[in-house]
Design an enzyme around this catalytic site. Structure first.
Site, short mmCIF file in Angstrom:
data_model
loop_
_atom_site.label_atom_id
_atom_site.label_comp_id
_atom_site.label_asym_id
_atom_site.label_seq_id
_atom_site.Cartn_x
_atom_site.Cartn_y
_atom_site.Cartn_z
N GLY A 67 36.97 5.69 20.88
CA GLY A 67 35.81 5.87 20.19
C GLY A 67 34.94 4.70 19.87
O GLY A 67 33.79 4.81 19.25
N ASP A 68 35.54 3.42 20.63
CA ASP A 68 34.69 2.34 19.91
C ASP A 68 34.18 1.40 21.48
O ASP A 68 34.54 2.36 22.70
CB ASP A 68 35.44 1.54 19.42
CG ASP A 68 34.51 0.54 18.50
OD1 ASP A 68 33.34 0.08 19.14
OD2 ASP A 68 34.64 0.32 17.34
N ASP A 69 34.14 0.20 21.56
CA ASP A 69 33.98 -0.49 22.75
C ASP A 69 35.27 -0.11 23.79
O ASP A 69 36.25 -0.28 23.26
CB ASP A 69 33.84 -2.01 22.65
CG ASP A 69 32.66 -2.36 21.54
OD1 ASP A 69 31.62 -1.60 21.79
OD2 ASP A 69 32.73 -3.52 21.30
#
Ligand SMILES: *[C@@H]1O[C@H](CO)[C@@H](O)[C@H](O)[C@H]1NC(C)=O
Ligand SMILES: *[C@@H]1O[C@H](CO)[C@@H](O)[C@H](O)[C@H]1NC(C)=O
Ligand SMILES: *[C@@H]1O[C@H](CO)[C@@H](O)[C@H](O)[C@H]1NC(C)=O
Ligand SMILES: *[C@@H]1O[C@H](CO)[C@@H](O)[C@H](O)[C@H]1NC(C)=O
Ligand SMILES: *[C@@H]1O[C@H](CO)[C@@H](O)[C@H](O)[C@H]1NC(C)=O
Ligand SMILES: *[C@@H]1O[C@H](CO)[C@@H](O)[C@H](O)[C@H]1NC(C)=O
Ligand SMILES: *[C@@H]1O[C@H](CO)[C@@H](O)[C@H](O)[C@H]1NC(C)=O
Ligand SMILES: *[C@@H]1O[C@H](CO)[C@@H](O)[C@H](O)[C@H]1NC(C)=O
Ligand SMILES: *[C@@H]1O[C@H](CO)[C@@H](O)[C@H](O)[C@H]1NC(C)=O
Ligand SMILES: *[C@@H]1O[C@H](CO)[C@@H](O)[C@H](O)[C@H]1NC(C)=O
Ligand SMILES: *[C@@H]1O[C@H](CO)[C@@H](O)[C@H](O)[C@H]1NC(C)=O
Ligand SMILES: *[C@@H]1O[C@H](CO)[C@@H](O)[C@H](O)[C@H]1NC(C)=O
Length: 382
Positions: free
Chosen positions: A198-200
């Site tokens: 859900g992030d980089d």
């Protein structure tokens, strides 16, 4: 603050050989490597002692093999000083959910106040996940603090066929779970990675040079990032020769994006900062197939300030230049194709977008560019 479950590759100096019969660097692979195959406990007890013993015996001119089972990691590990080692991860490393323990015991490494559950470092390391090797930080419990992996102060690393899924057990993608980050590292190749988070997806941070990302699939995350730069006041950082090619992005926010802190410091790292100097140069995003992206496929913002809010977008002196975006196809949820918000204090130079053919999910052709402070746009009109 992020602090949990990073795998750190530190102190590497020479080249990578992943396949003994096909040496890729000046050091030919060692034949008949001593192999340590780690026996998992399988009863849920801590596998750390067995893992450390294997690195101790086979961490030089050897091979450490994790079979296709789940290994429980309940204790911090520091396996540095490895040399010419192949690490074959067929199964899963599962970190325990004992936050009390990790909060107290994790290994501090001094960048953005981060610490880590595993330091792994040395020279000439090939880390191969064989398509099923998985790093599981037990996201259900510690998702807001977890990085899956950090390549830190390393050179000449090949990481191949690793599967990272930071989806929490309740099904939603965990926030603040970068797939892999690089910091102070040179000549790092990620090949055939699968990252669901859900992030980089993969993030090149301070002093990442000669980073190559190939043949990888990113799902749900933010895409390939160059970010967290310019956070340390007066400190000079660079990003140079970063290429991502032959990439598939599914439902990620972006395909590729660059984000820097503003020119004035507000507070101090890890949550505050800004006023850093340096440049990002020769960045390439090539041959991306995207589907249902949630935001602009390509974005630049120089606005980050305290606690990730937006500050004065025109103050950063961090220079972005020579960015090539080519052969991009697929679908996105909404226009614009690109949003380049460059700093007035150091306008972006030379961005090319060639062969970009994107459709909106409703079937219309995607179009439109938002730009500010950009000099040298090729292939598009702002
Ligand atoms: C190693 O390289 C040789 C020669 O290129 C190739 O035939 C073999 O399949 C490779 N082995 C692995 C495990 O990749
Ligand atoms: C590991 O086991 C899983 C099933 O548990 C299987 O799907 C996968 O192919 C196996 N990986 C390898 C390299 O054999
Ligand atoms: C968690 O770690 C703490 C501190 O190391 C320890 O005292 C406690 O017994 C652990 N809890 C569990 C459930 O293992
Ligand atoms: C915290 O870690 C230190 C060693 O790193 C240990 O001596 C101490 O007992 C730990 N405290 C708790 C509450 O686990
Ligand atoms: C890990 O081990 C290396 C080599 O012994 C040492 O230099 C380093 O300080 C250790 N890291 C931590 C966080 O203890
Ligand atoms: C960062 O680490 C330093 C040194 O351990 C500490 O003094 C400082 O309070 C930490 N800052 C935050 C925001 O955690
Ligand atoms: C990622 O993990 C979640 C939760 O375990 C699972 O439901 C999902 O199918 C996995 N995604 C992929 C693409 O493997
Ligand atoms: C990536 O895949 C392409 C197309 O299948 C292939 O030509 C290329 O050699 C691969 N790159 C790497 C680094 O494996
Ligand atoms: C980062 O790179 C710059 C430019 O090469 C260099 O001056 C600086 O010392 C590097 N920082 C670190 C911590 O290595
Ligand atoms: C840009 O980086 C790529 C590798 O990412 C390299 O092949 C190329 O030579 C570099 N170009 C310049 C002008 O440095
Ligand atoms: C970037 O790539 C070019 C061309 O290969 C090379 O000359 C230059 O030294 C590289 N830059 C860095 C910082 O390694
Ligand atoms: C572009 O990437 C795809 C994988 O997404 C690969 O199959 C294809 O061969 C690549 N095209 C070129 C020209 O390398």
């Amino acid at each position: 603050m992020r602090f949990f479950t990073s795998v750190l590759f530190a102190l590497s100096v020479s080249s990578v050989t992943c396949n003994d019969s096909k040496p890729q660097g000046p050091n030919p692979g060692v034949k008949d490597k001593k192999t340590c195959t780690i026996k998992p406990s399988l009863d849920g007890s801590d596998d750390t002692p067995a893992i450390l013993k294997a690195f101790d015996s086979c961490g030089k001119n050897g091979r450490v093999v994790f079979i296709n089972e789940t290994y429980h990691v309940d204790t911090v590990m520091n396996t540095t000083g490895l040399e010419n080692v192949d690490i074959d991860l067929y199964g899963t490393l599962l970190w325990s959910a004992n936050i009390t323990y990790w909060f107290n015991a994790s290994l501090f490494f001094g960048y953005q106040n981060q610490s880590s559950a595993w330091w792994l470092g040395g020279s000439n390391i090939c880390f191969n996940g064989h398509g099923s090797g998985t790093l599981d930080g037990n996201g259900q419990f510690v998702q807001s603090q977890m990085w899956a992996m950090t390549v830190f102060k390393s050179e000449n690393i090949l990481m191949q066929d690793v599967y990272i899924n930071s989806t929490s057990h309740s099904g939603s993608p965990a926030r603040n779970t970068d797939g892999v980050d690089t910091i102070y590292s040179n000549n790092i190749h990620f090949d055939r990675m699968t990252i669901i988070n859900g992030d980089d997806s993969i993030s090149a941070k301070a002093n990442s040079t000669n980073i190559l990302i190939t043949n990888s699939t990113f799902i749900n995350g933010l895409g390939v990032a160059l970010e967290s730069i310019g956070q340390y006041e007066g400190v000079y950082e660079i990003l140079e020769n970063v290429t991502a090619r032959d990439i598939i992005c599914v439902k990620t926010l972006h395909a590729g994006y660059v984000k820097t802190w503003t020119g004035e410091r507000v507070g101090y790292p890890p949550n505050g900062g800004g006023g850093g100097l340096g440049y990002a140069k020769n960045i390439t995003f090539s041959n991306f197939t995207v589907s249902a992206l949630r935001g602009s496929p390509f974005a630049i913002s120089q606005c980050t300030t305290f606690s990730d809010t937006a500050g004065d977008c025109n103050s950063s002196e961090f220079q972005l230049e020579d960015i090539l975006i080519e052969d991009i196809r697929g679908t996105i949820n909404a226009d614009p194709v690109a949003s380049f918000r460059c700093s007035g204090a150091a306008p972006c130079r030379d961005i090319s977008m060639l062969g970009v053919e994107l459709d909106l999910v409703n079937g219309k052709v995607a179009s439109g560019w938002k730009c500010s402070n950009l000099v040298g746009a090729v292939g598009f009109n702002c």
